[in-house]
Design a protein around this motif. Structure first.
Motif, PDB file in Angstrom:
ATOM      1  N   THR A 212      39.802  70.153   3.865  1.00 32.92           N
ATOM      2  CA  THR A 212      41.116  70.647   4.261  1.00 32.92           C
ATOM      3  C   THR A 212      41.000  71.738   5.312  1.00 32.92           C
ATOM      4  OG1 THR A 212      42.012  70.161   2.061  1.00 32.92           O
ATOM      5  CG2 THR A 212      43.259  71.695   3.434  1.00 32.92           C
ATOM      6  N   PHE A 213      40.193  72.749   5.032  1.00 36.15           N
ATOM      7  CA  PHE A 213      40.114  73.854   5.971  1.00 36.15           C
ATOM      8  C   PHE A 213      39.394  73.447   7.244  1.00 36.15           C
ATOM      9  CE2 PHE A 213      38.997  78.199   7.405  1.00 36.15           C
ATOM     10  CZ  PHE A 213      40.296  78.687   7.458  1.00 36.15           C
ATOM     11  N   GLY A 214      38.426  72.541   7.132  1.00 33.89           N
ATOM     12  CA  GLY A 214      37.784  72.020   8.335  1.00 33.89           C
ATOM     13  C   GLY A 214      38.779  71.341   9.248  1.00 33.89           C
ATOM     14  N   ALA A 215      39.716  70.603   8.650  1.00 34.80           N
ATOM     15  CA  ALA A 215      40.738  69.911   9.436  1.00 34.80           C
ATOM     16  C   ALA A 215      41.648  70.891  10.159  1.00 34.80           C
ATOM     17  CB  ALA A 215      41.570  69.006   8.519  1.00 34.80           C
ATOM     18  N   VAL A 216      41.902  72.036   9.533  1.00 28.61           N
ATOM     19  CA  VAL A 216      42.742  73.057  10.162  1.00 28.61           C
ATOM     20  C   VAL A 216      41.976  73.783  11.265  1.00 28.61           C
ATOM     21  CG1 VAL A 216      44.033  75.190   9.784  1.00 28.61           C
ATOM     22  CG2 VAL A 216      44.104  73.380   8.058  1.00 28.61           C
ATOM     23  N   ILE A 217      40.769  74.228  10.954  1.00 30.13           N
ATOM     24  CA  ILE A 217      40.056  75.135  11.845  1.00 30.13           C
ATOM     25  C   ILE A 217      39.481  74.439  13.067  1.00 30.13           C
ATOM     26  CG2 ILE A 217      37.730  74.965  10.854  1.00 30.13           C
ATOM     27  CD1 ILE A 217      39.585  78.187  11.912  1.00 30.13           C
ATOM     28  N   LEU A 270      50.455  65.638  -0.026  1.00 29.26           N
ATOM     29  CA  LEU A 270      51.454  65.665   1.038  1.00 29.26           C
ATOM     30  C   LEU A 270      50.990  66.521   2.215  1.00 29.26           C
ATOM     31  CD1 LEU A 270      54.739  65.963  -1.063  1.00 29.26           C
ATOM     32  CD2 LEU A 270      53.940  63.970   0.234  1.00 29.26           C
ATOM     33  N   GLY A 271      50.405  67.677   1.912  1.00 28.26           N
ATOM     34  CA  GLY A 271      49.952  68.557   2.980  1.00 28.26           C
ATOM     35  C   GLY A 271      48.849  67.933   3.812  1.00 28.26           C
ATOM     36  N   LEU A 272      47.868  67.329   3.154  1.00 31.86           N
ATOM     37  CA  LEU A 272      46.748  66.732   3.878  1.00 31.86           C
ATOM     38  C   LEU A 272      47.169  65.482   4.654  1.00 31.86           C
ATOM     39  CD1 LEU A 272      43.875  67.262   1.331  1.00 31.86           C
ATOM     40  CD2 LEU A 272      43.781  67.865   3.749  1.00 31.86           C
ATOM     41  N   GLY A 273      48.035  64.682   4.041  1.00 29.50           N
ATOM     42  CA  GLY A 273      48.524  63.507   4.757  1.00 29.50           C
ATOM     43  C   GLY A 273      49.255  63.892   6.034  1.00 29.50           C
ATOM     44  N   ALA A 274      50.109  64.918   5.933  1.00 31.65           N
ATOM     45  CA  ALA A 274      50.825  65.395   7.113  1.00 31.65           C
ATOM     46  C   ALA A 274      49.878  66.018   8.125  1.00 31.65           C
ATOM     47  CB  ALA A 274      51.904  66.400   6.698  1.00 31.65           C
ATOM     48  N   ALA A 365      41.021  65.561   7.661  1.00 31.35           N
ATOM     49  CA  ALA A 365      42.189  65.570   6.770  1.00 31.35           C
ATOM     50  C   ALA A 365      42.295  64.259   5.986  1.00 31.35           C
ATOM     51  CB  ALA A 365      43.460  65.801   7.580  1.00 31.35           C
ATOM     52  N   ALA A 366      41.952  63.149   6.634  1.00 36.81           N
ATOM     53  CA  ALA A 366      41.979  61.859   5.937  1.00 36.81           C
ATOM     54  C   ALA A 366      40.951  61.837   4.805  1.00 36.81           C
ATOM     55  CB  ALA A 366      41.712  60.729   6.927  1.00 36.81           C
ATOM     56  N   LEU A 367      39.773  62.410   5.041  1.00 33.38           N
ATOM     57  CA  LEU A 367      38.759  62.483   3.984  1.00 33.38           C
ATOM     58  C   LEU A 367      39.239  63.376   2.837  1.00 33.38           C
ATOM     59  CD1 LEU A 367      35.526  62.812   6.155  1.00 33.38           C
ATOM     60  CD2 LEU A 367      36.178  60.856   4.721  1.00 33.38           C
ATOM     61  N   GLY A 368      39.898  64.482   3.172  1.00 34.35           N
ATOM     62  CA  GLY A 368      40.451  65.341   2.135  1.00 34.35           C
ATOM     63  C   GLY A 368      41.512  64.641   1.324  1.00 34.35           C
ATOM     64  N   THR A 369      42.354  63.860   1.979  1.00 32.18           N
ATOM     65  CA  THR A 369      43.389  63.097   1.270  1.00 32.18           C
ATOM     66  C   THR A 369      42.750  62.101   0.306  1.00 32.18           C
ATOM     67  OG1 THR A 369      44.829  63.277   3.204  1.00 32.18           O
ATOM     68  CG2 THR A 369      45.422  61.624   1.555  1.00 32.18           C
ATOM     69  N   ALA A 370      41.683  61.449   0.748  1.00 30.10           N
ATOM     70  CA  ALA A 370      40.977  60.512  -0.128  1.00 30.10           C
ATOM     71  C   ALA A 370      40.436  61.233  -1.356  1.00 30.10           C
ATOM     72  CB  ALA A 370      39.843  59.833   0.635  1.00 30.10           C
ATOM     73  N   GLY A 371      39.920  62.452  -1.166  1.00 31.42           N
ATOM     74  CA  GLY A 371      39.429  63.233  -2.300  1.00 31.42           C
ATOM     75  C   GLY A 371      40.533  63.572  -3.277  1.00 31.42           C
ATOM     76  N   VAL A 372      41.722  63.919  -2.777  1.00 29.24           N
ATOM     77  CA  VAL A 372      42.858  64.230  -3.658  1.00 29.24           C
ATOM     78  C   VAL A 372      43.276  62.991  -4.440  1.00 29.24           C
ATOM     79  CG1 VAL A 372      45.282  64.926  -3.712  1.00 29.24           C
ATOM     80  CG2 VAL A 372      43.680  66.112  -2.208  1.00 29.24           C
ATOM     81  N   LEU A 373      43.310  61.843  -3.773  1.00 29.48           N
ATOM     82  CA  LEU A 373      43.678  60.608  -4.467  1.00 29.48           C
ATOM     83  C   LEU A 373      42.658  60.267  -5.553  1.00 29.48           C
ATOM     84  CD1 LEU A 373      44.899  58.448  -1.441  1.00 29.48           C
ATOM     85  CD2 LEU A 373      46.291  59.651  -3.142  1.00 29.48           C
ATOM     86  N   TRP A 374      41.387  60.526  -5.275  1.00 30.50           N
ATOM     87  CA  TRP A 374      40.349  60.290  -6.286  1.00 30.50           C
ATOM     88  C   TRP A 374      40.528  61.248  -7.464  1.00 30.50           C
ATOM     89  CZ3 TRP A 374      37.399  56.835  -8.157  1.00 30.50           C
ATOM     90  CH2 TRP A 374      36.294  57.156  -8.945  1.00 30.50           C
TER      91      TRP A 374
END
Length: 404
Positions: A212-217, A270-274, A365-374
């Motif tokens: 998540t933070f990698g996707a932001v930074i 929702l946050g990561l998907g967006a 962010a897509a990888l983070g979303t996959a982690g949340v779904l898991w």
């Protein structure tokens, strides 16, 4: 909310300004130091490396200290490192001071989160974390643009001196506002804290934090260069656009403070998907100035709406390790903060241009979303056996509140 929580947030604001202000200082620093912008961007990774190492290391080293003593000592080290950095004759010395500053800041973060959690009742933990972490968001709204503006008129070294001076002020406020003891009355134990880290679900949460933070930074790190070189934003307007990112972040962390504890996985999904969507849109439309500026605000919002959920969720997963669990999450944030700028720099060096960093953000962010779904899938499978988890801080009657 106790006044001390806000003062801890002030400490995060002053030091967090240094963490992020390099995004606006990179062009000037690169010219002054005689290095490329991607090489100057490695100073961001140097800071992140220091935080990855420093968070758990200093959490253990200061575990038996009164929290106020630990906070003040770490701030003092941070101030000295910044003074040396402002006087650095070249890139190698500055690189070392960034690592030392990060070690101190990482330790501060770990102790700070444990401090605010101990100062409030269980139901207020996510909000207290949001208030303290809001100092970092405020840094992007006020500190980073101010540092960028100061550097444009007086050079990047003046921005370093300003951060050192502001941290001295926050150090004095910490002495006056934060209680001298540890809070909670418990005597800390490294062994007990290490036992609390033994849950696999916690490490999945750490991985989500890093993505998540990698996707932001990754986008934010090169945002000044992207805005001026691709989007056509005049250099004088860059601080204002960086502030807009921070305004979005403040709005996001405010909303996330309300939803992050009651609906952590929903907030993260929702946050990561967006975040993935808006990062991809920025990569595609970076040359359209107005669209790029709007997307900067949206990236700040969706990036920081996840922060309280990322922070409070790990405390719920490991309530017996209040210091090390926060330090581990700080390290996870900075694993993303270390790797993402490196990936962004590689994309730029490969000839894909500054807009390519937004594609890197979308992928993370897509990888983070996959982690949340898991994580949600595992929670669903374990729900019949999750009764033992109701002892986590701030339990809620709503099933959506359950954490792994």
């Amino acid at each position: 909310m106790p006044f001390a929580v806000y003062m801890v947030g002030l400490g995060i604001f002053t030091q967090g300004t240094s963490e992020f202000m390099l995004s606006g200082l990179l062009p000037g620093m690169a010219d002054d130091l005689g290095v490329s912008i991607p090489d100057a961007g490695l100073l961001i990774s140097a800071f992140a490396i220091g935080m990855v190492v420093g968070a758990p290391l200093l959490a253990v080293a200061t575990l038996g200290w009164p929290r106020r003593t630990a906070l003040v000592t770490l701030q003092a080290v941070f101030v000295v490192a910044h003074a040396v950095g402002a006087l650095a004759p070249g890139y190698p010395t500055l690189f070392v001071t960034r690592v030392v500053s990060a070690l101190a800041y990482a330790g501060y973060w770990g102790v700070a989160v444990a401090t605010v959690v101990a100062l409030v009742p269980p139901a207020a933990k996510a909000r207290a974390i949001a208030v303290a972490a809001g100092g970092l968001t405020l840094a992007t709204i006020v500190g980073v643009p101010a540092g960028t503006l100061l550097s444009q008129y007086s050079g990047w070294r003046a921005a370093f001196w300003a951060v050192a001076a502001a941290t001295v002020v926050s150090l004095v406020c910490t002495l006056l506002a934060v209680p001298g003891g540890r809070g909670g009355g418990e005597r800390p134990s490294v062994r007990a804290e290490l036992r609390g880290l033994a849950r696999p679900q916690l490490w999945l949460s750490y991985a989500i934090t890093a993505f998540t933070f990698g996707a932001v930074i990754v986008t934010f790190s090169y945002l000044a260069a992207l805005l001026t070189e691709v989007s056509g934003v005049p250099e004088g307007w860059v601080p204002a656009v960086l502030a807009l990112f921070g305004v979005g972040g403040l709005a996001g962390i405010t909303l996330g403070g309300r939803t992050g504890q009651s609906r952590p996985l929903g907030t993260l999904a929702l946050g990561l998907g967006a975040l993935a969507l808006f990062s991809a849109l920025l990569a595609l439309t970076a040359r359209v100035t107005a669209v790029a500026v709007v997307l900067v605000f949206l990236l700040g919002f969706v990036g920081y709406v996840t922060n309280p959920a990322l922070q409070s969720r790990v405390f719920a997963l490991a309530p017996g390790a209040p210091t090390l669990v926060g330090a581990g999450n700080t390290a996870a944030f900075n694993v993303g903060n270390t790797i993402a700028p490196l990936l962004g720099g590689m994309a730029i060096d490969a000839g894909y241009g500054y807009a390519s960093v937004a594609w890197v953000g979308a992928a993370l962010a897509a990888l983070g979303t996959a982690g949340v779904l898991w994580a949600a899938h595992l929670r669903k499978e374990r729900r019949p056996q999750s009764g033992a988890l109701t002892s986590a801080p701030a339990p809620q009657p709503n099933p959506a509140c359950e954490v792994l």
